[in-house]
Design an enzyme around this catalytic site. Structure first.
Site, short mmCIF file in Angstrom:
data_model
loop_
_atom_site.label_atom_id
_atom_site.label_comp_id
_atom_site.label_asym_id
_atom_site.label_seq_id
_atom_site.Cartn_x
_atom_site.Cartn_y
_atom_site.Cartn_z
CE LYS A 116 -10.14 3.40 4.06
NZ LYS A 116 -9.27 2.25 4.43
CD GLU A 122 -2.93 -0.44 2.54
OE1 GLU A 122 -3.11 0.75 2.90
OE2 GLU A 122 -3.35 -1.42 3.19
#
Length: 344
Positions: free
Chosen positions: A319, A265
């Protein structure tokens, strides 16, 4: 004697050609496909968008059949996450359970030749430590299951970790792992060395910048600084390289040299906080991709291609956390690129 020299020269030329072809292999660039949102297109449409922007490798955080199945036969390579909560079961059960889990949750939906990596747990050390004792036993059982299936050489196993597992990362040569995780970390690194698998890390210079703007300049985080810092006679002009090499130094301190590092990531948001913008996201992600495709490597490992996954394919409106957490998407809700990033 002349024949021996000719044969030696021929052998050297063959080695030179092989080395050139090896060094020409580009590091792989992928994108994380997070699905924490109500604003996302269905996976079948997402795959068409993935192809349209030239992405050939995707990270799925969970083996959700709805997301996994549409990838079958597309040729898109996959890094699939093994959820944290399943690790105790895999760790404490016979290998046959790991085999059944793989076949039911992954290989029933996509061909094994599309799966390149399994990330067994995500950011467990320190962030989700309940599962720390289960990482290596779960990985070992999955590895034995892959061996039985004849897949242990084509599918690599590792676990993805946050940068916070380093208790010190600056300067890079001072990189050292948090001492509290060593009982679980060292067997994990032993597995990686034994199986020639990479240490998977999630690296975000963006967070280093917003949390320490007095020490980390925006330009240093975005690969556009003219200022060079030296550490062990190695030159660092960006935060990304320094972060990766800190992991390399930390592994060396534990006696583990040569384990590759893979970035599972990294990214930069387009909105939600000062420093988050379309221009900055393009600058950061564009440089990460360019450096991977040209095998720039890092100062400590120059010319060694670094596989990376950018976060994220879409903005995810569900999120949790700060507003910027919902603005990492490369693609907008309409399926159009938020900025003109190239993947080839």
């Amino acid at each position: 004697m002349g024949m021996i020299i000719q044969e030696a020269l021929f052998l050297l030329s063959c080695i030179y050609i092989l080395l050139r072809s090896y060094s020409a292999v580009e590091a792989a660039v992928g994108v994380c496909y997070g699905r924490v949102g109500t604003n996302l297109p269905p996976p079948s449409e997402a795959i068409n968008l993935i192809k349209s922007i030239g992405v050939s490798r995707i990270r799925l955080f969970n083996p959700d059949p709805e997301a996994l199945q549409p990838f079958a036969g597309t040729g898109i390579e996959l890094l699939v996450g093994v959820p944290n909560e399943i690790l105790p079961t895999l760790a404490n059960s016979p290998v046959t359970i790991s085999m059944e889990w793989l076949q039911t949750n992954i290989f029933a939906h996509v061909s094994p030749n599309q799966v390149k990596y399994l990330a067994v747990g995500n950011e467990i050390f320190l962030k989700d430590p309940f599962y720390s004792p289960h990482i290596v036993p779960a990985i070992s059982n999955l590895y034995q299951a892959l061996q039985t299936l004849g897949l242990a050489t084509t599918i690599k196993l590792s676990s993805s970790h946050a940068s916070t597992i380093l208790s010190n990362s600056y300067p890079p040569s001072s990189g050292v792992f948090n001492s509290t995780i060593r009982p679980f970390l060292l067997p994990f690194l032993q597995f990686l060395r034994h199986t020639s698998s990479p240490l998977m890390v999630n690296v975000y210079p963006f967070f280093a910048y917003i949390n320490n703007p007095q020490y980390v300049s925006l330009d240093h985080a975005l690969f556009r600084s003219s200022y060079v810092e030296y550490d062990q006679n190695l030159a660092y002009d960006n935060m990304f390289d320094a972060s990766i090499d800190a992991f390399v130094y930390a592994m060396e301190k534990e006696g583990f040299e040569g384990i590759p590092v893979m970035v599972t990531e990294t990214g930069w948001p387009t909105a939600g906080i000062d420093g988050a913008s379309i221009d900055n996201a393009l600058s950061y992600n564009g440089n990460v991709v360019r450096r991977a495709l040209t095998n720039v490597g890092t100062p400590k490992r120059p010319g060694v291609g670094l596989d990376v996954f950018l976060f994220d394919l879409f903005d995810e409106n569900k999120k949790s956390g700060e507003e910027f957490e919902r603005h990492f998407g490369i693609l907008g809700d309409n399926g159009i690129k938020a900025y003109d990033i190239r993947f080839n």
